[in-house]
Design an enzyme around this catalytic site. Structure first.
Site, PDB file in Angstrom:
ATOM      1  CG  ASP A   1       8.207   4.249  -5.722  1.00 19.33           C
ATOM      2  OD1 ASP A   1       7.029   4.535  -5.412  1.00 19.33           O
ATOM      3  OD2 ASP A   1       8.524   3.137  -6.227  1.00 19.33           O
TER       4      ASP A   1
ATOM      5  CG  ASP B   1      10.263   0.442  -5.663  1.00 20.26           C
ATOM      6  OD1 ASP B   1       9.298   0.295  -4.895  1.00 20.26           O
ATOM      7  OD2 ASP B   1      10.219   1.099  -6.722  1.00 20.26           O
TER       8      ASP B   1
ATOM      9  CG  ASN C   1       6.150   2.826  -2.763  1.00 19.18           C
ATOM     10  OD1 ASN C   1       4.965   2.631  -2.985  1.00 19.18           O
ATOM     11  ND2 ASN C   1       7.120   2.140  -3.359  1.00 19.18           N
TER      12      ASN C   1
ATOM     13  CB  THR D   1       9.997   0.027 -10.149  1.00 15.55           C
ATOM     14  OG1 THR D   1      10.973   0.714  -9.331  1.00 15.55           O
ATOM     15  CG2 THR D   1      10.703  -0.931 -11.080  1.00 15.55           C
TER      16      THR D   1
ATOM     17  CG  PHE E   1       0.846   4.146  -5.603  1.00  9.53           C
ATOM     18  CD1 PHE E   1       2.215   4.276  -5.772  1.00  9.53           C
ATOM     19  CD2 PHE E   1       0.215   4.978  -4.688  1.00  9.53           C
ATOM     20  CE1 PHE E   1       2.940   5.218  -5.045  1.00  9.53           C
ATOM     21  CE2 PHE E   1       0.923   5.917  -3.953  1.00  9.53           C
ATOM     22  CZ  PHE E   1       2.286   6.038  -4.141  1.00  9.53           C
ATOM     23  CG  ASN E   2       4.170   3.097  -9.552  1.00 10.65           C
ATOM     24  OD1 ASN E   2       4.354   3.620  -8.447  1.00 10.65           O
ATOM     25  ND2 ASN E   2       4.722   1.941  -9.914  1.00 10.65           N
TER      26      ASN E   2
ATOM     27  CG  HIS F   1       3.204  -4.622  -7.298  1.00  6.53           C
ATOM     28  ND1 HIS F   1       2.004  -5.126  -7.752  1.00  6.53           N
ATOM     29  CD2 HIS F   1       2.988  -4.260  -6.001  1.00  6.53           C
ATOM     30  CE1 HIS F   1       1.094  -5.057  -6.786  1.00  6.53           C
ATOM     31  NE2 HIS F   1       1.657  -4.551  -5.714  1.00  6.53           N
ATOM     32  CG  ASP F   2       8.258  -2.012  -8.144  1.00  8.65           C
ATOM     33  OD1 ASP F   2       8.502  -1.358  -7.118  1.00  8.65           O
ATOM     34  OD2 ASP F   2       7.296  -1.762  -8.894  1.00  8.65           O
TER      35      ASP F   2
HETATM   36  O1  RIB Z   1       1.084  -0.298  -7.436  1.00 10.16           O
HETATM   37  C1  RIB Z   1       2.315  -0.900  -7.120  1.00 10.16           C
HETATM   38  C2  RIB Z   1       3.450   0.031  -7.417  1.00 10.16           C
HETATM   39  O2  RIB Z   1       3.329   1.216  -6.624  1.00 10.16           O
HETATM   40  C3  RIB Z   1       4.813  -0.550  -7.047  1.00 10.16           C
HETATM   41  O3  RIB Z   1       5.798   0.002  -7.858  1.00 10.16           O
HETATM   42  C4  RIB Z   1       4.999  -0.088  -5.628  1.00 10.16           C
HETATM   43  O4  RIB Z   1       6.375  -0.039  -5.251  1.00 10.16           O
HETATM   44  C5  RIB Z   1       4.437   1.302  -5.709  1.00 10.16           C
HETATM   45  O5  RIB Z   1       5.448   2.147  -6.248  1.00 10.16           O
HETATM   46 CA    CA Z   2       7.728   1.072  -6.796  1.00 10.18          CA
END
Ligand code: RIB
Ligand code: CA
Length: 310
Positions: free
Chosen positions: A10, A15, A39, A124, A165-166, A239-240
């Protein structure tokens, strides 16, 4: 022998770097990219994936759009980190890669059926597309080598006090994927918060001297500013790409076999990932969870991959 992979994402700043690591790392063979609402809304994440691959000069990798939102909830987005278009910072060029007309789950299915060996799926974003694939085509499970997902946390969340979040966006999708029995690895905030974009990391990436590196530096400048504003983290956690590193360079990320579940009903804890390292619940282990990162080795791999791109 390189590992065939599909990246479901996303984009999203992190990403974008995950896609570059997957496309540029010699240990991986990027077969397809699919996008999900996360996102930012799907039309942006789909355009952004095409832009990011176009900038990097990646050719012959189909990009298909998937779920606009979660299986059973309203979409929650994260413009406050990624900007209104999802790739805040640089002026965005027109993508040179067309959008594949197939829905993401169909592109995934076609890719799995065409591959001579099982394919790893790296997710991701909210894991909705993978859940749709497994719900609609359970017959393809043997063709999936494993699933590696950036999401969740063994500690606290970043979207609510207890949910990353994801995981928060689509907890039902995560529960469905966890129930599939396919090897599943969670790369949570507890580890991705070690992948900090420090000034020296930015300098190392920029020194790659490629078009991709220059575009990436503008992305990271924006990403670090918004992470400083929102989380007080001026060295933004990227993160990703850590999820990609699990497959690209397994020695880089330490994993533990454990029990992983996701909260689907909690008022305050919806989307929380429950990691039962001590077996308190007496349930069968069902996942691998990332617990540590060799930070220097990780960034060296990212810089090497980016330097191999346009
Ligand atoms: O919490 C971080 C994740 O949420 C990452 O994948 C960021 O791109 C969002 O998608
Ligand atoms: Ca992401």
């Amino acid at each position: 022998m390189s590992i065939p992979v599909i990246v479901d994402c996303d984009p999203g700043h992190d990403d974008a770097v995950a896609l570059w690591l997957a496309a540029g790392h010699p240990a991986l063979d990027l077969l397809a990219v699919t996008t999900v609402g996360g996102n930012v809304p799907l039309e942006h994440t789909s355009r952004n994936a095409r832009i990011v691959l176009s900038v990097a000069g990646v050719e012959g990798v189909p990009v298909a759009a998937g779920a606009a939102g979660p299986l059973a909830r309203e979409l929650v987005t994260a413009e406050w980190i990624h900007g209104a278009n999802g790739l805040g910072g640089p002026e965005l060029p027109e993508p040179t890669i067309p959008l594949d007309p197939r829905p993401a789950a169909e592109l995934m299915a076609d890719t799995l059926e065409a591959s001579a060996e099982p394919v790893a799926i790296i997710a991701t974003g909210p894991i909705t597309n993978v859940a749709v694939l497994l719900r609609d085509r359970p017959d393809l499970a043997p063709r999936i080598r494993e699933i590696v997902w950036m999401g969740g946390s063994t500690e606290r969340g970043n979207a609510t006090p207890y949910a990353e979040f994801n995981a928060l966006v689509d907890p039902e999708a995560l529960a469905l994927v966890l129930s599939s029995g396919i090897r599943f690895t969670m790369v949570g905030l507890n580890v991705t918060h070690l992948a900090l974009v420090t000034p020296s990391v930015r300098a190392g990436l920029a020194a790659a001297g490629t078009r991709t590196a220059a575009f990436g530096d503008e992305l990271l400048d924006f990403f670090c500013r918004t992470n400083a504003e929102v989380f007080g983290m001026p060295d933004g956690p990227l993160h990703d790409p850590v999820a990609v590193a699990v497959l690209a360079d397994p020695g880089c990320v330490r994993l533990r076999r454990t029990r992983l579940d996701v909260e689907l009903a909690g008022t305050e804890t919806l989307g929380a990932t429950s990691v039962d390292f001590d077996g308190m619940l007496g349930r069968e282990p069902n996942a691998w969870v990332a617990v540590d990162l060799d930070v220097e080795r990780f960034w060296a791999g990212v810089v090497d991959a980016v330097s191999r791109l346009a």
